[in-house]
Design a protein around this motif. Structure first.
Motif, PDB file in Angstrom:
ATOM      1  N   SER A 167       0.813  -1.093   0.019  1.00  7.99           N
ATOM      2  CA  SER A 167      -0.019   0.190   0.000  1.00  7.99           C
ATOM      3  C   SER A 167       0.951   1.189   0.130  1.00  7.99           C
ATOM      4  O   SER A 167       2.069   1.152   0.221  1.00  7.99           O
ATOM      5  N   TYR A 168       0.105   2.386  -0.091  1.00  9.67           N
ATOM      6  CA  TYR A 168       0.944   3.609  -0.301  1.00  9.67           C
ATOM      7  C   TYR A 168       1.314   3.980   1.245  1.00  9.67           C
ATOM      8  O   TYR A 168       2.395   4.358   1.485  1.00  9.67           O
ATOM      9  N   THR A 169       0.551   3.601   2.284  1.00  8.72           N
ATOM     10  CA  THR A 169       0.765   3.473   3.557  1.00  8.72           C
ATOM     11  C   THR A 169       2.332   2.916   3.893  1.00  8.72           C
ATOM     12  O   THR A 169       3.224   3.258   4.582  1.00  8.72           O
ATOM     13  N   ALA A 170       2.199   1.719   3.345  1.00  5.33           N
ATOM     14  CA  ALA A 170       3.422   0.821   3.667  1.00  5.33           C
ATOM     15  C   ALA A 170       4.735   1.301   3.085  1.00  5.33           C
ATOM     16  O   ALA A 170       5.692   1.558   3.703  1.00  5.33           O
ATOM     17  N   ILE A 171       4.477   2.051   1.768  1.00  3.34           N
ATOM     18  CA  ILE A 171       5.726   2.642   0.911  1.00  3.34           C
ATOM     19  C   ILE A 171       6.296   3.798   1.796  1.00  3.34           C
ATOM     20  O   ILE A 171       7.379   3.789   2.212  1.00  3.34           O
ATOM     21  N   ALA A 172       5.212   4.572   2.349  1.00  2.00           N
ATOM     22  CA  ALA A 172       5.347   5.709   3.026  1.00  2.00           C
ATOM     23  C   ALA A 172       6.179   5.465   4.446  1.00  2.00           C
ATOM     24  O   ALA A 172       7.296   6.132   4.672  1.00  2.00           O
ATOM     25  N   SER A 173       5.773   4.525   5.044  1.00  2.00           N
ATOM     26  CA  SER A 173       6.429   4.023   6.168  1.00  2.00           C
ATOM     27  C   SER A 173       7.824   3.711   5.961  1.00  2.00           C
ATOM     28  O   SER A 173       8.788   3.941   6.793  1.00  2.00           O
ATOM     29  N   ALA A 174       8.002   2.705   5.102  1.00  2.00           N
ATOM     30  CA  ALA A 174       9.401   2.320   4.618  1.00  2.00           C
ATOM     31  C   ALA A 174      10.353   3.601   4.376  1.00  2.00           C
ATOM     32  O   ALA A 174      11.505   3.428   4.650  1.00  2.00           O
ATOM     33  N   VAL A 175       9.687   4.469   3.623  1.00  2.00           N
ATOM     34  CA  VAL A 175      10.639   5.641   3.202  1.00  2.00           C
ATOM     35  C   VAL A 175      10.766   6.646   4.532  1.00  2.00           C
ATOM     36  O   VAL A 175      11.591   7.586   4.473  1.00  2.00           O
ATOM     37  N   GLY A 176       9.947   6.825   5.269  1.00  2.00           N
ATOM     38  CA  GLY A 176       9.739   7.705   6.579  1.00  2.00           C
ATOM     39  C   GLY A 176       9.363   9.001   6.038  1.00  2.00           C
ATOM     40  O   GLY A 176       9.785  10.249   6.360  1.00  2.00           O
ATOM     41  N   ILE A 177       8.390   9.220   5.070  1.00  5.92           N
ATOM     42  CA  ILE A 177       7.320  10.202   4.646  1.00  5.92           C
ATOM     43  C   ILE A 177       6.066  10.045   4.722  1.00  5.92           C
ATOM     44  O   ILE A 177       5.276   8.704   5.129  1.00  5.92           O
ATOM     45  N   SER A 178       5.400  11.072   4.602  1.00  2.50           N
ATOM     46  CA  SER A 178       3.766  10.811   4.548  1.00  2.50           C
ATOM     47  C   SER A 178       3.304  10.144   3.256  1.00  2.50           C
ATOM     48  O   SER A 178       4.069  10.176   2.217  1.00  2.50           O
ATOM     49  N   ARG A 179       2.108   9.499   3.350  1.00  2.60           N
ATOM     50  CA  ARG A 179       1.587   8.979   2.586  1.00  2.60           C
ATOM     51  C   ARG A 179       1.247   9.880   1.133  1.00  2.60           C
ATOM     52  O   ARG A 179       1.175   9.434   0.073  1.00  2.60           O
ATOM     53  N   ASN A 180       0.667  11.122   1.542  1.00  3.71           N
ATOM     54  CA  ASN A 180       0.497  12.054   0.747  1.00  3.71           C
ATOM     55  C   ASN A 180       1.693  12.272  -0.156  1.00  3.71           C
ATOM     56  O   ASN A 180       1.600  12.419  -1.593  1.00  3.71           O
ATOM     57  N   LEU A 181       2.898  12.317   0.122  1.00  2.00           N
ATOM     58  CA  LEU A 181       4.218  12.909  -0.611  1.00  2.00           C
ATOM     59  C   LEU A 181       4.318  11.681  -1.601  1.00  2.00           C
ATOM     60  O   LEU A 181       4.908  11.941  -2.813  1.00  2.00           O
ATOM     61  N   VAL A 182       4.254  10.356  -1.103  1.00  2.00           N
ATOM     62  CA  VAL A 182       4.309   9.251  -1.957  1.00  2.00           C
ATOM     63  C   VAL A 182       3.382   9.259  -3.280  1.00  2.00           C
ATOM     64  O   VAL A 182       3.764   9.283  -4.360  1.00  2.00           O
ATOM     65  N   GLN A 183       2.226   9.635  -2.988  1.00  3.12           N
ATOM     66  CA  GLN A 183       1.145   9.826  -4.130  1.00  3.12           C
ATOM     67  C   GLN A 183       1.366  11.062  -5.080  1.00  3.12           C
ATOM     68  O   GLN A 183       0.919  11.008  -6.095  1.00  3.12           O
ATOM     69  N   TYR A 184       2.113  12.199  -4.076  1.00  2.00           N
ATOM     70  CA  TYR A 184       2.340  13.219  -5.058  1.00  2.00           C
ATOM     71  C   TYR A 184       3.405  12.714  -6.088  1.00  2.00           C
ATOM     72  O   TYR A 184       3.382  13.329  -7.314  1.00  2.00           O
ATOM     73  N   HIS A 185       4.393  12.192  -5.718  1.00  5.78           N
ATOM     74  CA  HIS A 185       5.311  11.850  -6.804  1.00  5.78           C
ATOM     75  C   HIS A 185       4.746  10.706  -7.683  1.00  5.78           C
ATOM     76  O   HIS A 185       5.313  10.658  -8.940  1.00  5.78           O
ATOM     77  N   PHE A 186       4.014   9.747  -7.233  1.00 12.01           N
ATOM     78  CA  PHE A 186       3.323   8.511  -8.027  1.00 12.01           C
ATOM     79  C   PHE A 186       2.161   8.483  -7.858  1.00 12.01           C
ATOM     80  O   PHE A 186       1.630   7.508  -6.934  1.00 12.01           O
ATOM     81  N   PRO A 187       1.329   9.173  -8.429  1.00  8.15           N
ATOM     82  CA  PRO A 187      -0.259   9.081  -8.308  1.00  8.15           C
ATOM     83  C   PRO A 187      -0.820   7.726  -8.608  1.00  8.15           C
ATOM     84  O   PRO A 187      -1.934   7.575  -7.947  1.00  8.15           O
ATOM     85  N   LYS A 188      -0.003   6.899  -9.603  1.00  8.09           N
ATOM     86  CA  LYS A 188      -0.424   5.569  -9.675  1.00  8.09           C
ATOM     87  C   LYS A 188       0.492   4.742  -9.431  1.00  8.09           C
ATOM     88  O   LYS A 188       1.685   4.637  -9.515  1.00  8.09           O
ATOM     89  N   LYS A 189      -0.147   3.664  -8.546  1.00  6.31           N
ATOM     90  CA  LYS A 189       0.997   2.544  -8.047  1.00  6.31           C
ATOM     91  C   LYS A 189       1.445   1.752  -9.163  1.00  6.31           C
ATOM     92  O   LYS A 189       2.643   1.238  -9.247  1.00  6.31           O
ATOM     93  N   ASP A 190       0.584   1.776 -10.376  1.00  7.70           N
ATOM     94  CA  ASP A 190       1.016   0.960 -11.488  1.00  7.70           C
ATOM     95  C   ASP A 190       2.254   1.341 -12.147  1.00  7.70           C
ATOM     96  O   ASP A 190       2.911   0.582 -12.770  1.00  7.70           O
ATOM     97  N   VAL A 191       2.455   2.633 -12.164  1.00  9.85           N
ATOM     98  CA  VAL A 191       3.672   3.448 -12.639  1.00  9.85           C
ATOM     99  C   VAL A 191       5.185   2.631 -11.800  1.00  9.85           C
ATOM    100  O   VAL A 191       6.043   2.515 -12.744  1.00  9.85           O
ATOM    101  N   LEU A 192       4.770   2.650 -10.471  1.00  9.77           N
ATOM    102  CA  LEU A 192       6.096   1.822  -9.936  1.00  9.77           C
ATOM    103  C   LEU A 192       6.240   0.396 -10.398  1.00  9.77           C
ATOM    104  O   LEU A 192       7.369   0.036 -10.402  1.00  9.77           O
ATOM    105  N   ALA A 193       5.223  -0.134 -10.467  1.00  9.79           N
ATOM    106  CA  ALA A 193       5.299  -1.449 -11.162  1.00  9.79           C
ATOM    107  C   ALA A 193       5.984  -1.446 -12.428  1.00  9.79           C
ATOM    108  O   ALA A 193       6.859  -2.281 -12.895  1.00  9.79           O
TER     109      ALA A 193
END
Length: 223
Positions: A30-56
């Motif tokens: 999840s975005y929450t899990a990614i954010a926790s691993a990086v140590g940033i907010s969930r919103n910041l992850v989504q700001y840079h990668f609005p769609k998770k499939d882009v990371l895939a």
């Protein structure tokens, strides 16, 4: 121009997401899990990668690039070299489905019609970006017979891959990709002698598939 700080943060997000994809799969990441691993907010992850499939998609692209590197193949070495393209595909998919690779992630992708279609399109574009027909013309006609032949056989390959992964098995990628490569060579108008030669025994006899897979496993274990 993107700021260096933003690029560094995006790289950290990608790395965290890819690690989670490998251990937990695509759906459970999840975005929450990614954010926790990086140590940033969930919103910041989504700001840079609005769609998770882009990371895939970026993970698939990165893995394909690394596969070429471990095999020592450049774009020039791949140009109109069906045996080299076959070798890349065999190593790439063997790594993806391996237990130390991205098996759980790949299975999640194959369960999604949308993600499977996107992955198939990516693989098709990559292959056709390196080949020409018997007359030397590049084959980018999306409605042409070459694209139809390749997409049709790649679809069958993905179905086999899903069947095996879903039942806890693994697919012999080199063997399963042979019909795909033969269909491509036939559509391109290659001599039948070259078409028939696109088998693991003939085309991949000197390709260090398992060694290359281990190098990929080591590379991704250290990211």
């Amino acid at each position: 121009m993107a700021r260096p700080k933003n690029e560094r943060l995006k790289a950290r997000i990608r790395t965290a997401a890819w690690r989670l994809f490998a251990t937990d799969g695509y759906e459970a990441t999840s975005y929450t899990a990614i954010a926790s691993a990086v140590g940033i907010s969930r919103n910041l992850v989504q700001y840079h990668f609005p769609k998770k499939d882009v990371l895939a998609a970026q993970l698939f692209e990165d893995c394909l690039s690394r596969t070429c590197q471990v095999l020592g193949l450049t774009d020039d070495g791949l140009r109109n070299n069906l045996e080299a393209i076959y070798a890349v595909g065999s190593v790439y998919f063997t790594y993806l489905e391996s237990e130390e690779g991205l098996g759980a992630f790949l299975l999640d992708v194959l369960k999604s019609r949308e993600l499977t279609r996107a992955s198939c399109a990516f693989n098709t574009r990559w292959i056709l970006g390196h080949v020409a027909d018997a007359q030397g013309s590049l084959t980018f006609d999306e409605g042409g017979k070459t694209v139809r032949a390749l997409v049709g056989h790649m679809g069958g390959f993905y179905e086999l891959l899903y069947f095996e992964l879903d039942r806890g098995g693994t697919l012999d990628a080199a063997e399963a990709l042979s019909p795909v490569m033969k269909a491509l060579a036939t559509a391109l108008g290659y001599p039948m002698s070259q078409v028939y030669a696109l088998t693991p025994r003939n085309a991949l006899a000197d390709v260090p598939i398992q060694s290359a897979v281990r190098k990929l496993q080591e590379a991704y274990a250290s990211i």
